[in-house]
Design a protein around this motif. Structure first.
Motif, PDB file in Angstrom:
ATOM      1  N   MET A 159       0.813  -1.219   0.000  1.00 27.05           N
ATOM      2  CA  MET A 159       0.000   0.000   0.000  1.00 27.05           C
ATOM      3  C   MET A 159       0.849   1.275   0.000  1.00 27.05           C
ATOM      4  SD  MET A 159      -3.157  -0.857  -0.222  1.00 27.05           S
ATOM      5  CE  MET A 159      -4.029   0.658   0.196  1.00 27.05           C
ATOM      6  N   SER A 160       2.033   1.212   0.599  1.00 30.42           N
ATOM      7  CA  SER A 160       2.880   2.409   0.665  1.00 30.42           C
ATOM      8  C   SER A 160       3.276   2.912  -0.714  1.00 30.42           C
ATOM      9  CB  SER A 160       4.147   2.123   1.482  1.00 30.42           C
ATOM     10  OG  SER A 160       5.040   1.278   0.784  1.00 30.42           O
ATOM     11  N   LYS A 161       3.236   2.031  -1.714  1.00 32.55           N
ATOM     12  CA  LYS A 161       3.642   2.411  -3.068  1.00 32.55           C
ATOM     13  C   LYS A 161       2.592   3.264  -3.776  1.00 32.55           C
ATOM     14  CE  LYS A 161       7.374  -0.338  -3.091  1.00 32.55           C
ATOM     15  NZ  LYS A 161       7.215  -1.085  -1.837  1.00 32.55           N
ATOM     16  N   ILE A 162       1.342   3.228  -3.295  1.00 34.32           N
ATOM     17  CA  ILE A 162       0.261   3.924  -4.005  1.00 34.32           C
ATOM     18  C   ILE A 162      -0.497   4.919  -3.135  1.00 34.32           C
ATOM     19  CG2 ILE A 162      -0.101   2.100  -5.719  1.00 34.32           C
ATOM     20  CD1 ILE A 162      -2.457   1.111  -4.017  1.00 34.32           C
ATOM     21  N   LEU A 163      -0.261   4.931  -1.827  1.00 31.99           N
ATOM     22  CA  LEU A 163      -1.016   5.813  -0.936  1.00 31.99           C
ATOM     23  C   LEU A 163      -0.473   7.237  -0.973  1.00 31.99           C
ATOM     24  CD1 LEU A 163      -3.266   5.505   1.474  1.00 31.99           C
ATOM     25  CD2 LEU A 163      -1.295   6.150   2.853  1.00 31.99           C
ATOM     26  N   VAL A 164      -1.385   8.196  -1.098  1.00 32.51           N
ATOM     27  CA  VAL A 164      -1.028   9.618  -1.026  1.00 32.51           C
ATOM     28  C   VAL A 164      -1.231  10.117   0.403  1.00 32.51           C
ATOM     29  CG1 VAL A 164      -1.551  11.952  -1.846  1.00 32.51           C
ATOM     30  CG2 VAL A 164      -1.670   9.999  -3.428  1.00 32.51           C
ATOM     31  N   LYS A 165      -2.440   9.864   0.934  1.00 37.68           N
ATOM     32  CA  LYS A 165      -2.752  10.259   2.312  1.00 37.68           C
ATOM     33  C   LYS A 165      -3.939   9.447   2.803  1.00 37.68           C
ATOM     34  CE  LYS A 165      -5.693  14.147   0.853  1.00 37.68           C
ATOM     35  NZ  LYS A 165      -5.976  15.607   1.022  1.00 37.68           N
ATOM     36  N   ALA A 166      -4.131   9.450   4.126  1.00 36.66           N
ATOM     37  CA  ALA A 166      -5.225   8.680   4.716  1.00 36.66           C
ATOM     38  C   ALA A 166      -5.881   9.495   5.827  1.00 36.66           C
ATOM     39  CB  ALA A 166      -4.708   7.352   5.265  1.00 36.66           C
ATOM     40  N   HIS A 167      -7.194   9.369   5.923  1.00 40.37           N
ATOM     41  CA  HIS A 167      -7.990  10.041   6.950  1.00 40.37           C
ATOM     42  C   HIS A 167      -8.055   9.099   8.149  1.00 40.37           C
ATOM     43  CE1 HIS A 167     -11.945  12.454   7.810  1.00 40.37           C
ATOM     44  NE2 HIS A 167     -10.961  12.772   8.622  1.00 40.37           N
ATOM     45  N   ILE A 168      -7.470   9.511   9.265  1.00 38.74           N
ATOM     46  CA  ILE A 168      -7.276   8.617  10.403  1.00 38.74           C
ATOM     47  C   ILE A 168      -8.125   9.043  11.602  1.00 38.74           C
ATOM     48  CG2 ILE A 168      -5.600   7.596  11.977  1.00 38.74           C
ATOM     49  CD1 ILE A 168      -5.176   6.910   8.987  1.00 38.74           C
ATOM     50  N   LEU A 169      -8.750   8.048  12.236  1.00 34.04           N
ATOM     51  CA  LEU A 169      -9.434   8.236  13.515  1.00 34.04           C
ATOM     52  C   LEU A 169      -8.522   7.677  14.602  1.00 34.04           C
ATOM     53  CD1 LEU A 169     -11.916   8.755  15.389  1.00 34.04           C
ATOM     54  CD2 LEU A 169     -12.710   6.459  14.752  1.00 34.04           C
ATOM     55  N   PHE A 170      -8.109   8.544  15.542  1.00 32.11           N
ATOM     56  CA  PHE A 170      -7.193   8.131  16.595  1.00 32.11           C
ATOM     57  C   PHE A 170      -7.946   7.692  17.847  1.00 32.11           C
ATOM     58  CE2 PHE A 170      -4.589  10.974  13.964  1.00 32.11           C
ATOM     59  CZ  PHE A 170      -3.530  10.123  13.704  1.00 32.11           C
ATOM     60  N   GLU A 171      -7.196   7.054  18.769  1.00 35.90           N
ATOM     61  CA  GLU A 171      -7.792   6.489  19.971  1.00 35.90           C
ATOM     62  C   GLU A 171      -8.521   7.518  20.823  1.00 35.90           C
ATOM     63  OE1 GLU A 171      -4.641   4.378  22.006  1.00 35.90           O
ATOM     64  OE2 GLU A 171      -5.501   2.460  21.364  1.00 35.90           O
ATOM     65  N   ASP A 172      -8.061   8.786  20.780  1.00 37.12           N
ATOM     66  CA  ASP A 172      -8.697   9.819  21.606  1.00 37.12           C
ATOM     67  C   ASP A 172      -9.921  10.436  20.926  1.00 37.12           C
ATOM     68  OD1 ASP A 172      -7.573  11.328  19.601  1.00 37.12           O
ATOM     69  OD2 ASP A 172      -6.368  12.605  20.920  1.00 37.12           O
TER      70      ASP A 172
ATOM     71  N   ILE B  25      -7.235   4.171  13.172  1.00 38.06           N
ATOM     72  CA  ILE B  25      -7.805   3.411  12.060  1.00 38.06           C
ATOM     73  C   ILE B  25      -8.022   4.323  10.862  1.00 38.06           C
ATOM     74  CG2 ILE B  25      -8.941   1.703  13.521  1.00 38.06           C
ATOM     75  CD1 ILE B  25     -11.549   3.296  13.044  1.00 38.06           C
ATOM     76  N   CYS B  26      -7.987   3.736   9.690  1.00 41.10           N
ATOM     77  CA  CYS B  26      -8.139   4.487   8.444  1.00 41.10           C
ATOM     78  C   CYS B  26      -9.606   4.550   8.035  1.00 41.10           C
ATOM     79  CB  CYS B  26      -7.299   3.834   7.351  1.00 41.10           C
ATOM     80  SG  CYS B  26      -7.540   4.554   5.720  1.00 41.10           S
ATOM     81  N   LEU B  27     -10.154   5.765   7.977  1.00 39.50           N
ATOM     82  CA  LEU B  27     -11.543   5.969   7.568  1.00 39.50           C
ATOM     83  C   LEU B  27     -11.682   6.058   6.047  1.00 39.50           C
ATOM     84  CD1 LEU B  27     -12.572   8.675  10.191  1.00 39.50           C
ATOM     85  CD2 LEU B  27     -12.944   6.205  10.312  1.00 39.50           C
ATOM     86  N   GLU B  28     -10.704   6.644   5.410  1.00 40.25           N
ATOM     87  CA  GLU B  28     -10.690   6.728   3.942  1.00 40.25           C
ATOM     88  C   GLU B  28      -9.260   7.000   3.490  1.00 40.25           C
ATOM     89  OE1 GLU B  28     -13.136   9.970   2.496  1.00 40.25           O
ATOM     90  OE2 GLU B  28     -12.775  11.121   4.313  1.00 40.25           O
ATOM     91  N   ALA B  29      -9.001   6.685   2.229  1.00 43.63           N
ATOM     92  CA  ALA B  29      -7.649   6.826   1.700  1.00 43.63           C
ATOM     93  C   ALA B  29      -7.677   7.436   0.309  1.00 43.63           C
ATOM     94  CB  ALA B  29      -6.970   5.455   1.645  1.00 43.63           C
ATOM     95  N   VAL B  30      -6.635   8.184   0.006  1.00 43.45           N
ATOM     96  CA  VAL B  30      -6.437   8.719  -1.338  1.00 43.45           C
ATOM     97  C   VAL B  30      -5.269   7.959  -1.955  1.00 43.45           C
ATOM     98  CG1 VAL B  30      -5.823  10.732  -2.720  1.00 43.45           C
ATOM     99  CG2 VAL B  30      -7.323  11.001  -0.728  1.00 43.45           C
ATOM    100  N   LEU B  31      -5.524   7.315  -3.087  1.00 44.34           N
ATOM    101  CA  LEU B  31      -4.522   6.483  -3.761  1.00 44.34           C
ATOM    102  C   LEU B  31      -4.181   7.077  -5.117  1.00 44.34           C
ATOM    103  CD1 LEU B  31      -6.158   2.975  -3.120  1.00 44.34           C
ATOM    104  CD2 LEU B  31      -4.608   4.245  -1.613  1.00 44.34           C
ATOM    105  N   LYS B  32      -2.918   7.002  -5.492  1.00 41.02           N
ATOM    106  CA  LYS B  32      -2.478   7.486  -6.806  1.00 41.02           C
ATOM    107  C   LYS B  32      -2.024   6.294  -7.630  1.00 41.02           C
ATOM    108  CE  LYS B  32      -0.970  10.537  -9.896  1.00 41.02           C
ATOM    109  NZ  LYS B  32      -0.439   9.621 -10.920  1.00 41.02           N
ATOM    110  N   LEU B  33      -2.759   6.032  -8.709  1.00 38.15           N
ATOM    111  CA  LEU B  33      -2.411   4.930  -9.608  1.00 38.15           C
ATOM    112  C   LEU B  33      -1.840   5.507 -10.894  1.00 38.15           C
ATOM    113  CD1 LEU B  33      -5.578   2.722  -8.993  1.00 38.15           C
ATOM    114  CD2 LEU B  33      -3.418   2.724  -7.755  1.00 38.15           C
ATOM    115  N   GLU B  34      -1.680   4.682 -11.896  1.00 39.41           N
ATOM    116  CA  GLU B  34      -1.210   5.177 -13.185  1.00 39.41           C
ATOM    117  C   GLU B  34      -1.886   4.409 -14.311  1.00 39.41           C
ATOM    118  OE1 GLU B  34       2.955   2.705 -13.577  1.00 39.41           O
ATOM    119  OE2 GLU B  34       2.975   4.589 -12.438  1.00 39.41           O
TER     120      GLU B  34
END
Length: 303
Positions: A145-158, A185-194
């Motif tokens: 996943m690290s090869k295609i992930l741009v950013k991720a919307h994260i919900l933290f423990e607090d 945890i990841c709520l949503e992700a932005v991925l960059k493909l080609e």
């Protein structure tokens, strides 16, 4: 728990289930009950759920599609948030995807392959959700996943939420910052493909899917790979070399097809799996002086 359950139901945040067996929500078909399981209908609902949980001071955790997960026989105390149908949105803008954490990885890979987008071929046949794949940096066939992930919307423990870039997630082999340093945890992700050749992409995906089908126990409930590969060695090869293929404790069995898979051969408990994991670790350590570490996440009440 009665008050929090009532409040969650009144808030209409999604499906609210009481004393829900988590065996219904894990790919291994193992796990005791959650005091309360909530399937939020959208991200705004998650914010309400977290607010209610914090007001009542109860413990909580989130799960996805239940792969790579072993839930204890005693279940999970407090509230379990399941990222599912309410977080399965998908937006495609050219080569950029914005996808919900509850979206099926297999479904996503299939859809984008038909659009001629390359980058997710490695995930063909990987069970689980996009959120889970980000959490553990899921990978196969030389990519992850690290090869295609741009950013991720994260919900933290607090209960706070934040967008983290690929660099900020500090990905490494089957690991991200979300597992230990900043649990979330990841709520949503932005991925960059080609862009790529549709026929080639589909062909590679089918080849990867066939490889999984031919080498992994798809016909038994399991959680995926049990151990991280102690590179340059491979966990499955060490287990097989130790003569443990097919070894069984209770209903838990080392797969006849692949040494790094433990299957529920029928009526397995979480304790059966834990006992088998401990036996495998000791055997491999005694024989080869290699300390295996679990890749599967083990959660829930202690017995």
């Amino acid at each position: 728990m009665e008050n929090i359950i009532r409040e969650l139901e009144q808030a209409e945040v999604g499906k609210v289930l009481v004393n829900e067996p988590l065996a219904k929500h894990t790919t291994m078909k193992i796990g005791g009950p959650a005091d309360c399981l909530v399937v939020p209908k959208d991200i705004d609902s998650i914010k309400k759920i977290i607010s209610i949980i914090k007001d009542h001071g109860v413990s909580w955790r989130a799960i996805g599609r239940g792969s790579n997960l072993l839930v204890s026989d005693e279940g999970i105390e407090g509230v379990v948030i399941k990222l599912g149908d309410g977080l399965d949105h998908l937006e495609i803008d050219g080569e950029v995807l914005t996808v919900g954490g509850g979206y099926s990885v297999i479904k996503l890979a299939t859809i984008i392959s038909k659009k001629g987008l390359s980058g997710l071929e490695f995930s063909s046949g990987i069970p689980g959700s996009v959120g889970g794949a980000v959490y553990m940096n899921a990978g196969a066939h030389g990519s992850d996943m690290s090869k295609i992930l741009v950013k991720a919307h994260i919900l933290f423990e607090d209960g706070t939420m934040e967008w983290l870039t690929c660099e900020e997630l500090k990905f490494s082999y089957r690991t991200s910052i979300l597992q230990n340093e900043r649990p979330g945890i990841c709520l949503e992700a932005v991925l960059k493909l080609e862009e790529g050749e549709k026929e080639t992409i589909v062909s590679v995906m089918q080849k990867n899917k066939d490889y999984r089908r031919d080498t992994q126990p798809w016909n038994f409930p399991c959680a995926g790979s049990i151990f991280r590969n102690p590179l340059p060695d491979y966990a499955g090869a060490l287990v097989e070399k130790a003569g443990l293929k097919g070894y069984k404790i209770g209903g838990a069995q080392v797969s006849d097809m692949h040494g790094n898979f433990i299957v529920n051969a029928g009526g397995a408990t979480a304790q059966d799996v834990l006992d088998l994991i401990a036996f495998i670790k000791k055997t491999v350590l005694d024989k080869y002086n290699v300390q295996l570490e679990t890749e599967v996440e083990i959660i829930g009440r202690k017995s």
